[in-house]
Motif scaffolding. Structure first.
Motif, PDB file in Angstrom:
ATOM      1  N   ASP A  84      62.180   8.189  11.567  1.00 35.39           N
ATOM      2  CA  ASP A  84      61.342   8.609  12.699  1.00 35.39           C
ATOM      3  C   ASP A  84      60.043   7.807  12.733  1.00 35.39           C
ATOM      4  O   ASP A  84      59.613   7.335  13.795  1.00 35.39           O
ATOM      5  CB  ASP A  84      60.988  10.102  12.592  1.00 35.39           C
ATOM      6  CG  ASP A  84      62.154  11.008  12.970  1.00 35.39           C
ATOM      7  OD1 ASP A  84      63.204  10.480  13.387  1.00 35.39           O
ATOM      8  OD2 ASP A  84      62.010  12.236  12.842  1.00 35.39           O
ATOM      9  N   ILE A  88      58.742   4.828  15.664  1.00 32.14           N
ATOM     10  CA  ILE A  88      57.462   4.791  16.388  1.00 32.14           C
ATOM     11  C   ILE A  88      56.708   3.510  16.066  1.00 32.14           C
ATOM     12  O   ILE A  88      56.166   2.850  16.945  1.00 32.14           O
ATOM     13  CB  ILE A  88      56.590   6.015  16.035  1.00 32.14           C
ATOM     14  CG1 ILE A  88      57.358   7.320  16.260  1.00 32.14           C
ATOM     15  CG2 ILE A  88      55.316   6.022  16.866  1.00 32.14           C
ATOM     16  CD1 ILE A  88      56.660   8.549  15.691  1.00 32.14           C
TER      17      ILE A  88
ATOM     18  N   ILE B  98      56.544   5.420  24.062  1.00 31.96           N
ATOM     19  CA  ILE B  98      57.091   6.520  23.255  1.00 31.96           C
ATOM     20  C   ILE B  98      57.954   7.459  24.092  1.00 31.96           C
ATOM     21  O   ILE B  98      59.041   7.857  23.682  1.00 31.96           O
ATOM     22  CB  ILE B  98      55.961   7.295  22.555  1.00 31.96           C
ATOM     23  CG1 ILE B  98      55.260   6.365  21.562  1.00 31.96           C
ATOM     24  CG2 ILE B  98      56.512   8.518  21.823  1.00 31.96           C
ATOM     25  CD1 ILE B  98      54.215   7.035  20.726  1.00 31.96           C
ATOM     26  N   MET B 101      61.346   6.049  24.744  1.00 31.49           N
ATOM     27  CA  MET B 101      62.240   6.179  23.590  1.00 31.49           C
ATOM     28  C   MET B 101      62.819   7.594  23.508  1.00 31.49           C
ATOM     29  O   MET B 101      64.016   7.787  23.296  1.00 31.49           O
ATOM     30  CB  MET B 101      61.467   5.851  22.306  1.00 31.49           C
ATOM     31  CG  MET B 101      62.222   6.208  21.037  1.00 31.49           C
ATOM     32  SD  MET B 101      61.255   5.923  19.534  1.00 31.49           S
ATOM     33  CE  MET B 101      60.321   7.435  19.404  1.00 31.49           C
ATOM     34  N   LYS B 105      66.892   8.954  24.055  1.00 30.57           N
ATOM     35  CA  LYS B 105      67.617   9.688  23.034  1.00 30.57           C
ATOM     36  C   LYS B 105      68.052  11.061  23.565  1.00 30.57           C
ATOM     37  O   LYS B 105      69.148  11.522  23.263  1.00 30.57           O
ATOM     38  CB  LYS B 105      66.724   9.862  21.801  1.00 30.57           C
ATOM     39  CG  LYS B 105      67.459   9.615  20.500  1.00 30.57           C
ATOM     40  CD  LYS B 105      66.483   9.383  19.381  1.00 30.57           C
ATOM     41  CE  LYS B 105      67.022   9.820  18.045  1.00 30.57           C
ATOM     42  NZ  LYS B 105      65.933   9.916  17.043  1.00 30.57           N
ATOM     43  N   ASP B 153      64.341  14.331  19.517  1.00 32.90           N
ATOM     44  CA  ASP B 153      64.572  14.390  18.076  1.00 32.90           C
ATOM     45  C   ASP B 153      63.690  13.480  17.228  1.00 32.90           C
ATOM     46  O   ASP B 153      64.152  12.857  16.282  1.00 32.90           O
ATOM     47  CB  ASP B 153      66.053  14.058  17.810  1.00 32.90           C
ATOM     48  CG  ASP B 153      66.489  14.546  16.428  1.00 32.90           C
ATOM     49  OD1 ASP B 153      65.909  15.540  15.974  1.00 32.90           O
ATOM     50  OD2 ASP B 153      67.363  13.918  15.826  1.00 32.90           O
ATOM     51  N   ASN B 154      62.414  13.386  17.591  1.00 33.34           N
ATOM     52  CA  ASN B 154      61.455  12.718  16.698  1.00 33.34           C
ATOM     53  C   ASN B 154      60.134  13.479  16.848  1.00 33.34           C
ATOM     54  O   ASN B 154      59.304  13.149  17.687  1.00 33.34           O
ATOM     55  CB  ASN B 154      61.292  11.241  17.089  1.00 33.34           C
ATOM     56  CG  ASN B 154      60.400  10.481  16.115  1.00 33.34           C
ATOM     57  OD1 ASN B 154      59.538  11.063  15.456  1.00 33.34           O
ATOM     58  ND2 ASN B 154      60.597   9.175  16.038  1.00 33.34           N
ATOM     59  N   PRO B 155      59.974  14.558  16.040  1.00 37.78           N
ATOM     60  CA  PRO B 155      58.824  15.451  16.221  1.00 37.78           C
ATOM     61  C   PRO B 155      57.486  14.725  16.141  1.00 37.78           C
ATOM     62  O   PRO B 155      56.544  15.076  16.849  1.00 37.78           O
ATOM     63  CB  PRO B 155      58.940  16.452  15.074  1.00 37.78           C
ATOM     64  CG  PRO B 155      60.241  16.242  14.431  1.00 37.78           C
ATOM     65  CD  PRO B 155      60.871  14.987  14.952  1.00 37.78           C
ATOM     66  N   ARG B 156      57.407  13.723  15.296  1.00 34.33           N
ATOM     67  CA  ARG B 156      56.141  12.977  15.200  1.00 34.33           C
ATOM     68  C   ARG B 156      55.821  12.278  16.513  1.00 34.33           C
ATOM     69  O   ARG B 156      54.682  12.265  16.962  1.00 34.33           O
ATOM     70  CB  ARG B 156      56.226  11.929  14.100  1.00 34.33           C
ATOM     71  CG  ARG B 156      56.074  12.493  12.715  1.00 34.33           C
ATOM     72  CD  ARG B 156      56.104  11.367  11.702  1.00 34.33           C
ATOM     73  NE  ARG B 156      55.947  11.886  10.356  1.00 34.33           N
ATOM     74  CZ  ARG B 156      56.905  12.450   9.670  1.00 34.33           C
ATOM     75  NH1 ARG B 156      58.114  12.579  10.179  1.00 34.33           N
ATOM     76  NH2 ARG B 156      56.681  12.916   8.452  1.00 34.33           N
ATOM     77  N   ALA B 157      56.843  11.698  17.124  1.00 31.86           N
ATOM     78  CA  ALA B 157      56.627  10.977  18.377  1.00 31.86           C
ATOM     79  C   ALA B 157      56.184  11.955  19.473  1.00 31.86           C
ATOM     80  O   ALA B 157      55.266  11.674  20.247  1.00 31.86           O
ATOM     81  CB  ALA B 157      57.905  10.252  18.794  1.00 31.86           C
ATOM     82  N   ARG B 159      54.640  14.762  19.055  1.00 34.76           N
ATOM     83  CA  ARG B 159      53.274  15.196  18.750  1.00 34.76           C
ATOM     84  C   ARG B 159      52.257  14.146  19.205  1.00 34.76           C
ATOM     85  O   ARG B 159      51.182  14.474  19.693  1.00 34.76           O
ATOM     86  CB  ARG B 159      53.162  15.465  17.239  1.00 34.76           C
ATOM     87  CG  ARG B 159      51.835  16.027  16.816  1.00 34.76           C
ATOM     88  CD  ARG B 159      51.949  17.449  16.326  1.00 34.76           C
ATOM     89  NE  ARG B 159      50.648  18.110  16.445  1.00 34.76           N
ATOM     90  CZ  ARG B 159      49.764  18.176  15.452  1.00 34.76           C
ATOM     91  NH1 ARG B 159      50.035  17.660  14.285  1.00 34.76           N
ATOM     92  NH2 ARG B 159      48.615  18.780  15.642  1.00 34.76           N
TER      93      ARG B 159
END
Lengths: 228, 235
Positions: A84, A88, B98, B101, B105, B153-157, B159
């Protein structure tokens, strides 16, 4: 992940957040270690509530894991976390290379070639620390050339998370030679002010690094997930 | 006892409505650009304009500060928060990459049970747009992106996107830009949803890029159009 510019007054929650985050990233608290609300609160002279809020925020950042009835722990990065983070990074560092090429191509490239020379020397001597600081100088020249404080802050935040993983360091070390070539290709594209190519080469460089770390994790390290 | 309770309730109702009145007043002053960044305002100013005490005014200002419209400096007073053109450009540059992306997904991972949820949200967006109900629109808009970016499915992205949004969409520029293009935005969201439902990641990505790009243009336009009477002499 906080990257607000103007923090006028710091609340208890913000203070606890900063403190815990720095301690985790500096490895003062190590993965798997338990984080006890009471003792953190006592150490900072705060009540439990701001500490609890800070822990909740850190778990959203992916640095802390909360287990019901057992409390909070410093989180171990899983392979998925790593992928992940790199997904990014690939986008945002590509964006930085693009911006650097368009804004200050020649000027940035001069700094990049200097860093590459240092990298080559360090790689020849297998001097890991010298290599890592040249690598850092290289990438900060690009962030600087891109001149976007916002994207820089986000990338730093992400880097702080995976740099604490030993496999990340090993991957950087084993790829010294290859990385010198990749870094040269990025620098050339930035020098030519070729925006598309600069982005593409940066993305390729990070994709290769990601794949290297991934295979290291899959091959050698079994218990990556969960709390130790 | 009963009377006491009643009068206390009436009291709190009055207070809330005074606070609400102050809130609406100050907010509309900001959105109508009668007051703006570059100058400090005191709660006494507002209180005398509104002919009420400082307490409900302060409560209203605290609410507005929480929303990100104003900021308090203990010594100087209150100022309207703003954002620069360069901030907007940096924010959108990151957002666009972001979100593209994440939506791609999401289109690849959409499950049967999400379909109905997405359609329900779109329906709410349609109703809100039709009624020109801005707060209902924003709620549905947040849900729309929440559903898809969670699927991304990319929690950091996700956020990062949320953090970036906090910096622009609650300041007056963001509110005005979004309010001014609800109808168009509805069409764009329908287009994005259509691509996601068809499982076409590339199309969804292209559409969200277009959507965010148009939104950025609108925000920049609002920012460019505005010349505050107060900014000229006070900054």
């Amino acid at each position: 992940m906080q990257f607000k510019k103007n923090m006028t007054k710091q609340t208890g929650r913000e203070r606890a957040y900063e403190y815990l985050k720095n301690a985790i990233l500096a490895q003062k608290f190590t993965p798997g270690q338990s984080l006890i609300e009471d003792s953190i609160a006592a150490e900072l002279g705060l009540s439990r509530t701001p500490v609890r809020e800070a822990l909740r925020e850190l778990s959203r950042d992916g640095l802390v894991e909360t287990i019901p009835n057992r409390g909070a722990f410093v989180r171990t990065l899983s392979l998925q976390d790593l992928l992940d983070i790199f997904d990014i990074k690939i986008l945002l560092e590509g964006l930085c290379a693009r911006r650097a090429a368009v804004r200050s191509g020649k000027q940035t490239a001069a700094k990049l070639y200097k860093a590459i020379a240092d990298m080559k020397e360090a790689a020849a001597n297998r001097n890991r620390n010298a290599y890592l600081s040249a690598d850092e100088a290289y990438h900060s020249a690009i962030y600087h050339g891109a001149n976007s404080e916002m994207v820089h802050n986000i990338i730093q935040d992400l880097n702080a998370q995976w740099h604490r993983m030993r496999p990340g360091m090993i991957a950087l070390e084993t790829r010294m030679q290859t990385a010198v070539e990749e870094h040269t290709r990025i620098a050339d594209a930035i020098y030519q002010e070729n925006i598309e190519l600069a982005e593409q080469e940066m993305r390729r460089h990070l994709t290769n690094l990601r794949d290297q770390i991934k295979s290291l994790l899959e091959d050698f390290i079994t218990p990556m997930n969960g709390v130790q | 006892m009963l009377m006491n309770n009643i009068s206390r309730n009436l009291d709190s109702v009055n207070n809330t409505s005074l606070q609400d009145q102050a809130y609406q007043f100050i907010k509309s002053q900001i959105l109508q650009r009668k007051i703006g960044p570059g100058k400090y305002y005191s709660d006494t100013d507002f209180a005398s304009q509104l002919n009420m005490s400082r307490t409900p005014v302060k409560a209203a200002l605290n609410l507005l500060e929480h929303e990100g419209l104003v900021q308090n400096d203990r010594r100087k007073g209150w100022k309207v928060l703003s954002i620069t053109l360069e901030d907007i450009r940096q924010i959108f540059e990151i957002k666009i990459d972001i979100e593209a992306m994440l939506i791609k997904k999401a289109a690849q991972r959409l499950k049967h049970q999400n379909t109905q949820e997405l359609l329900d949200i779109l329906e709410r967006m349609k109703t809100a747009a039709f009624k020109k109900d801005f707060s209902a629109w924003i709620r549905a808009d947040v849900e729309f992106h929440h559903l898809l970016y969670t699927l991304g499915d990319n929690p950091r992205a996700y956020r990062i996107v949320q953090n970036l949004n906090e910096q622009w969409n609650r300041v007056w520029v963001g509110i005005l830009a979004m309010e001014g293009r609800i109808q168009q935005s509805l069409l764009e969201h329908q287009g994005i949803a259509e691509a996601v439902l068809a499982g076409n990641g590339d199309l969804a990505e292209a559409r969200i890029r277009d959507h965010l790009h148009l939104l950025q243009i609108e925000v920049e336009q609002v920012l460019n159009e505005v010349v505050f009477p107060v900014t000229a002499n006070s900054v």
